[in-house]
Design an enzyme around this catalytic site. Structure first.
Site, PDB file in Angstrom:
ATOM      1  N   GLU A 124       7.432  30.706  -4.227  1.00 49.48           N
ATOM      2  CA  GLU A 124       7.102  32.057  -4.711  1.00 49.48           C
ATOM      3  C   GLU A 124       8.068  33.085  -4.133  1.00 49.48           C
ATOM      4  O   GLU A 124       8.432  34.058  -4.804  1.00 49.48           O
ATOM      5  CB  GLU A 124       5.659  32.398  -4.339  1.00 49.48           C
ATOM      6  CG  GLU A 124       4.659  31.589  -5.169  1.00 49.48           C
ATOM      7  CD  GLU A 124       3.219  31.815  -4.759  1.00 49.48           C
ATOM      8  OE1 GLU A 124       2.460  32.365  -5.570  1.00 49.48           O
ATOM      9  OE2 GLU A 124       2.866  31.433  -3.629  1.00 49.48           O
ATOM     10  N   GLU A 146      -0.648  24.320  -4.728  1.00 54.55           N
ATOM     11  CA  GLU A 146      -1.846  24.906  -4.098  1.00 54.55           C
ATOM     12  C   GLU A 146      -3.150  24.330  -4.627  1.00 54.55           C
ATOM     13  O   GLU A 146      -4.144  24.235  -3.897  1.00 54.55           O
ATOM     14  CB  GLU A 146      -1.855  26.432  -4.297  1.00 54.55           C
ATOM     15  CG  GLU A 146      -0.867  27.179  -3.445  1.00 54.55           C
ATOM     16  CD  GLU A 146       0.508  27.335  -4.071  1.00 54.55           C
ATOM     17  OE1 GLU A 146       1.279  28.187  -3.619  1.00 54.55           O
ATOM     18  OE2 GLU A 146       0.826  26.577  -5.016  1.00 54.55           O
ATOM     19  N   MET A 333      -1.479  -8.571  -1.957  1.00 48.77           N
ATOM     20  CA  MET A 333      -1.547  -7.784  -0.731  1.00 48.77           C
ATOM     21  C   MET A 333      -0.359  -8.091   0.186  1.00 48.77           C
ATOM     22  O   MET A 333       0.324  -7.184   0.671  1.00 48.77           O
ATOM     23  CB  MET A 333      -2.859  -8.052   0.016  1.00 48.77           C
ATOM     24  CG  MET A 333      -4.104  -7.653  -0.747  1.00 48.77           C
ATOM     25  SD  MET A 333      -4.115  -5.925  -1.284  1.00 48.77           S
ATOM     26  CE  MET A 333      -4.325  -5.077   0.265  1.00 48.77           C
ATOM     27  N   ASP A 352       4.313 -18.441   2.721  1.00 43.30           N
ATOM     28  CA  ASP A 352       3.264 -18.891   1.803  1.00 43.30           C
ATOM     29  C   ASP A 352       3.229 -20.422   1.832  1.00 43.30           C
ATOM     30  O   ASP A 352       4.124 -21.063   2.404  1.00 43.30           O
ATOM     31  CB  ASP A 352       3.533 -18.376   0.379  1.00 43.30           C
ATOM     32  CG  ASP A 352       2.250 -18.262  -0.442  1.00 43.30           C
ATOM     33  OD1 ASP A 352       1.611 -17.186  -0.396  1.00 43.30           O
ATOM     34  OD2 ASP A 352       1.875 -19.242  -1.105  1.00 43.30           O
ATOM     35  N   VAL A 409      -4.408 -13.827   3.671  1.00 45.09           N
ATOM     36  CA  VAL A 409      -4.775 -14.975   2.836  1.00 45.09           C
ATOM     37  C   VAL A 409      -6.195 -14.795   2.297  1.00 45.09           C
ATOM     38  O   VAL A 409      -6.852 -13.788   2.551  1.00 45.09           O
ATOM     39  CB  VAL A 409      -4.649 -16.310   3.616  1.00 45.09           C
ATOM     40  CG1 VAL A 409      -3.213 -16.496   4.109  1.00 45.09           C
ATOM     41  CG2 VAL A 409      -5.627 -16.387   4.784  1.00 45.09           C
ATOM     42  N   GLU A 411     -10.146 -14.730   1.497  1.00 42.71           N
ATOM     43  CA  GLU A 411     -11.259 -14.341   2.384  1.00 42.71           C
ATOM     44  C   GLU A 411     -12.144 -15.537   2.730  1.00 42.71           C
ATOM     45  O   GLU A 411     -13.273 -15.668   2.238  1.00 42.71           O
ATOM     46  CB  GLU A 411     -12.108 -13.248   1.707  1.00 42.71           C
ATOM     47  CG  GLU A 411     -11.433 -11.894   1.594  1.00 42.71           C
ATOM     48  CD  GLU A 411     -11.325 -11.144   2.917  1.00 42.71           C
ATOM     49  OE1 GLU A 411     -12.187 -10.314   3.202  1.00 42.71           O
ATOM     50  OE2 GLU A 411     -10.376 -11.407   3.678  1.00 42.71           O
ATOM     51  N   LYS A 416      -8.442 -18.748   7.397  1.00 40.25           N
ATOM     52  CA  LYS A 416      -7.867 -17.741   8.277  1.00 40.25           C
ATOM     53  C   LYS A 416      -7.702 -18.290   9.702  1.00 40.25           C
ATOM     54  O   LYS A 416      -6.712 -18.001  10.387  1.00 40.25           O
ATOM     55  CB  LYS A 416      -8.736 -16.473   8.271  1.00 40.25           C
ATOM     56  CG  LYS A 416      -8.638 -15.667   6.961  1.00 40.25           C
ATOM     57  CD  LYS A 416      -9.546 -14.450   6.974  1.00 40.25           C
ATOM     58  CE  LYS A 416      -9.524 -13.691   5.663  1.00 40.25           C
ATOM     59  NZ  LYS A 416      -8.278 -12.967   5.407  1.00 40.25           N
ATOM     60  N   SER A 438     -10.945  -7.647   4.280  1.00 40.88           N
ATOM     61  CA  SER A 438     -11.622  -6.414   3.851  1.00 40.88           C
ATOM     62  C   SER A 438     -13.106  -6.444   4.198  1.00 40.88           C
ATOM     63  O   SER A 438     -13.777  -5.423   4.124  1.00 40.88           O
ATOM     64  CB  SER A 438     -11.447  -6.206   2.341  1.00 40.88           C
ATOM     65  OG  SER A 438     -11.922  -7.330   1.637  1.00 40.88           O
TER      66      SER A 438
END
Length: 723
Positions: A124, A146, A333, A352, A409, A411, A416, A438
């Site tokens: 501005e 804004e 992910m 992997d 990896v 769930e 894991k 998660s």
């Protein structure tokens, strides 16, 4: 009386001036800040600067520039947060506009030489200059954002911008808070020229002043007409007849600033610039005093800055940097985490079970970089440099030398655990091991580790390259040194960290689940699915609950529900199924409608058409004759999330108010206009929230019964604030 403007300006704090044959170059450089802002003391200093220049008979032109790599990045939001009444808000913007108006009507040429980004009040400031030049850098952003804090441009933006580029383009920029690159800004007439470095910038500014000794703004010239017509022009009338409906379709009336921008432009462009600026100030006041603006500034500015400054980071540990990160699992992910880590300059080992899978994960980075190149935001050279940082492998031996491992990896606790054991056989003794789970408790996953004190949760959100949040989960044995390193890594990749304590679903997954589950529960009660989805959008959420459940996948939600049931029974607790559970089971087990991934869930996803609600939903769950009001549905969707957050805060799952609010907005998109889940309770009033929760509990079940902490706070007249 003529004054020596150079001496006067040099006496001002954060301003310096020099003269070159009557052309005064003023450099704004706030020594106590990384970037220049329009804050405390700025308006008074700028008024002095303006008066000095205007009355200096030797001064024939003015260049406003910056001593930093950015120009002026807007108003000081901390100052705006202190506004308590209409007079304060009105005077704040009027003071600056008085100086800007005096400057642009001085008869002398004024040039904005923008060294970089100019946003909000900074742009501005530039709009009040007769000529605008910006350095053409990929980092330079120009815009009036804004609206993203519930405000409107109050420094003349709603009046000068439409008079410069036309009403329709101006509305688009302001109501969406769009930011432009310099070349885009030149194309639409927002700025006049670009330069490639500071020397060229100042030389071009001086040349323009020498060529235009008597400058005047277009809107001050006799017979001026707004490009494309004023608010009464037939084509513009069409814009104003459609714009409010289009804005409402996106904002659902949750952002009054959008309406105030439309009104300010409409009314201001029916009159002259001076009256238009006064009209703008009145609408700015309405925005500044609104609950929406206060909510958004409190959370998306004040609390967000507290988090970025390390409010949740343990003290006493030096800042750390990850040099080499190992990522286990190259699915969506893992691939995203690999990209953001390599982009931050780290060496990445992407592991992997099959090399094809690892390569596919790396290819995700290739696609993102190709897209960036096609948009002019990257180069082939930069692409290759980033890709060279990602090493694909199937061998755990390649994790040697990694100072951080992130497991991403499937769930499953056993899978894991195997990843943990194989990694720890290779990695450094001081390396941190993180799981991107998660929902699975970190303490449980850490049992497979030889060093549970160095085991932590880093919960990313999908898509990783776009989502700004990482939820850091602290297990029972995670030490502060590990938390500090995890916090630093999240900052290193440019994400916002929130810190939570361990529990099933942690904070974000647990509360997010209440939103979609409530929508599904409504369906089972015979509420029309379309009403449920509309209520979701009207509540301010980014997606309606049934559509969102399809995106997440019903089969995944069913898996989480079953895991939760199994865990609670193992702990000897009674599992009470949510009303949504039976619906999800039926959809998955009986009907095979698992969501978007199989093209059928609550919605149908035709190959050559738009998704639409599955017509047979109303046969499965017949719509009742008496339907609740939209407000009732909106309340249910918001209150269930806010109440669950209060329980998380009470149980110390979420540690701070700031983490709760930012986590809710950045993590699953809780209504930004409410300022986050706990700020929503503050805004409603804790006592009123408790009262309404009890009404909902009586009607819809115990899940709405207010958390005990809320009952206690209501009695004491407290609200949620960080101490």
């Amino acid at each position: 009386m003529s004054t020596n403007s150079v001496d006067t300006i040099n006496a001002l704090k954060n301003f310096s001036a020099e003269s070159d044959h009557g052309i005064i170059t003023v450099t704004i450089d706030q020594t106590d800040r990384k970037m220049n802002v329009i804050g405390d003391g700025f308006n008074d200093a700028f008024a002095t600067l303006t008066d000095a220049f205007v009355t200096d008979q030797e001064a024939k032109g003015l260049i406003l520039t910056s001593g930093k790599s950015t120009f002026v990045v807007g108003a000081d939001i901390d100052q705006l947060a202190t506004i308590e009444n209409a007079e304060q808000a009105f005077d704040l913007v009027e003071d600056l506009k008085t100086s800007l108006r005096k400057l642009e009507t001085s008869g002398k040429p004024v040039v904005a030489a923008m060294t970089g980004t100019a946003l909000g009040g900074g742009l501005e400031l530039a709009l009040a200059c007769h000529y605008r030049i910006a350095i053409d850098s990929p980092k330079t952003k120009l815009g009036l954002p804004e609206v993203k804090l519930g405000l409107l441009p109050g420094g003349g933006g709603t009046q000068r911008l439409p008079r410069l580029i036309g009403i329709q383009k101006a509305l688009e920029l302001m109501t969406q808070g769009k930011e432009l690159r310099p070349q885009q800004a030149v194309e639409i007439g927002l700025i006049d020229d670009i330069a490639h470095d500071n020397d060229e910038l100042i030389n071009k500014a001086k040349a323009w002043i020498n060529d235009n000794p008597k400058a005047q703004q277009p809107w001050d010239k006799k017979g001026f007409k707004i490009p494309g017509g004023d608010s009464k022009h037939p084509k513009v009338v069409q814009v104003f007849s459609i714009a409010p409906a289009m804005a409402n379709q996106k904002s659902h009336g949750n952002y009054p600033a959008i309406t105030h921008i439309l009104s300010s432009v409409f009314e201001g462009c029916l009159t002259d610039i001076d009256n238009g600026l006064k009209i703008e100030s009145r609408f700015f006041v309405a925005c500044a005093l609104s609950d929406v603006s206060k909510n958004m500034i409190n959370t998306l500015w004040t609390q967000l800055n507290s988090i970025k400054k390390g409010q949740s980071r343990p003290e006493g540990f030096e800042r750390s940097k990850v040099s080499k990160v190992g990522i286990l699992g190259a699915g969506m992910m893992g691939a995203g985490i690999a990209y953001v880590s390599a982009k931050a300059g780290m060496e990445v080992v992407l592991l992997d079970t099959a090399i094809e899978g690892a390569e596919k994960g790396k290819n995700y980075s290739t696609k993102l970089l190709d897209k960036a190149i096609s948009r002019g935001r990257s180069t082939e050279e930069k692409k290759q440099a980033l890709l060279n940082k990602i090493k694909t492998t199937v061998s755990y031996d390649d994790l040697e030398g990694c100072d951080l491992i992130i497991e991403a990896v499937f769930e499953d606790v056993d899978i894991k655990a195997e990843c943990t054991r194989k990694s720890e056989a290779v990695i450094l003794d001081n390396a941190i091991y993180a799981s991107n789970t998660s929902t699975l408790p970190i303490t449980e996953l850490a049992r497979a580790s030889k060093r549970p004190n160095q085991f932590i949760g880093l919960h990313f959100f999908s898509p990783v390259d776009k989502m700004p949040l990482v939820e850091i989960i602290v297990g029972e044995e995670t030490d502060d040194a590990t938390l500090a390193k995890g916090f630093d890594y999240v900052g290193q990749i440019g994400k916002t960290p929130i810190v939570v304590n361990d529990s099933r679903g942690f904070y974000t997954s647990r509360v997010f689940g209440t939103y979609v589950s409530e929508g599904i529960a409504m369906l089972s009660e015979g509420i029309h699915p379309r009403s449920i989805e509309v209520a979701g959008m009207k509540s301010g959420m980014p997606m309606p609950p049934l559509a969102l459940q399809d995106e997440v996948s019903l089969s995944l939600s069913l898996h989480v529900m079953q895991q939760a049931k199994k865990a609670m029974e193992a702990e000897g607790k009674t599992y009470t199924p949510h009303p949504a559970t039976a619906v999800v089971e039926k959809m998955v087990k009986e009907l095979g409608r698992e969501g978007k991934k199989v093209s059928k869930g609550f919605y149908d996803y035709p190959e050559n058409g738009e998704k639409h609600l599955w017509p047979e939903l109303t046969d499965l769950y017949p719509t009742t004759d008496e339907q609740p009001s939209q407000q009732d549905l909106v309340d249910r969707l918001l209150y269930v999330q806010a109440n669950e957050t209060a329980k998380c805060y009470e149980e110390n799952v979420v540690r701070t108010v700031a983490d709760a609010n930012i986590g809710s907005i950045f993590g699953w998109g809780f209504a930004p206009n409410q300022g986050g889940t706990l700020q929503f309770i503050n805004s409603v009033g804790v006592d009123k929230f408790v009262e309404r929760s009890r009404e909902l509990a009586k009607k819809h079940g115990e899940r709405f019964a207010p958390a005990q902490i809320l009952v206690d706070m209501a009695e004491k007249g407290e609200e949620f604030v960080d101490g």
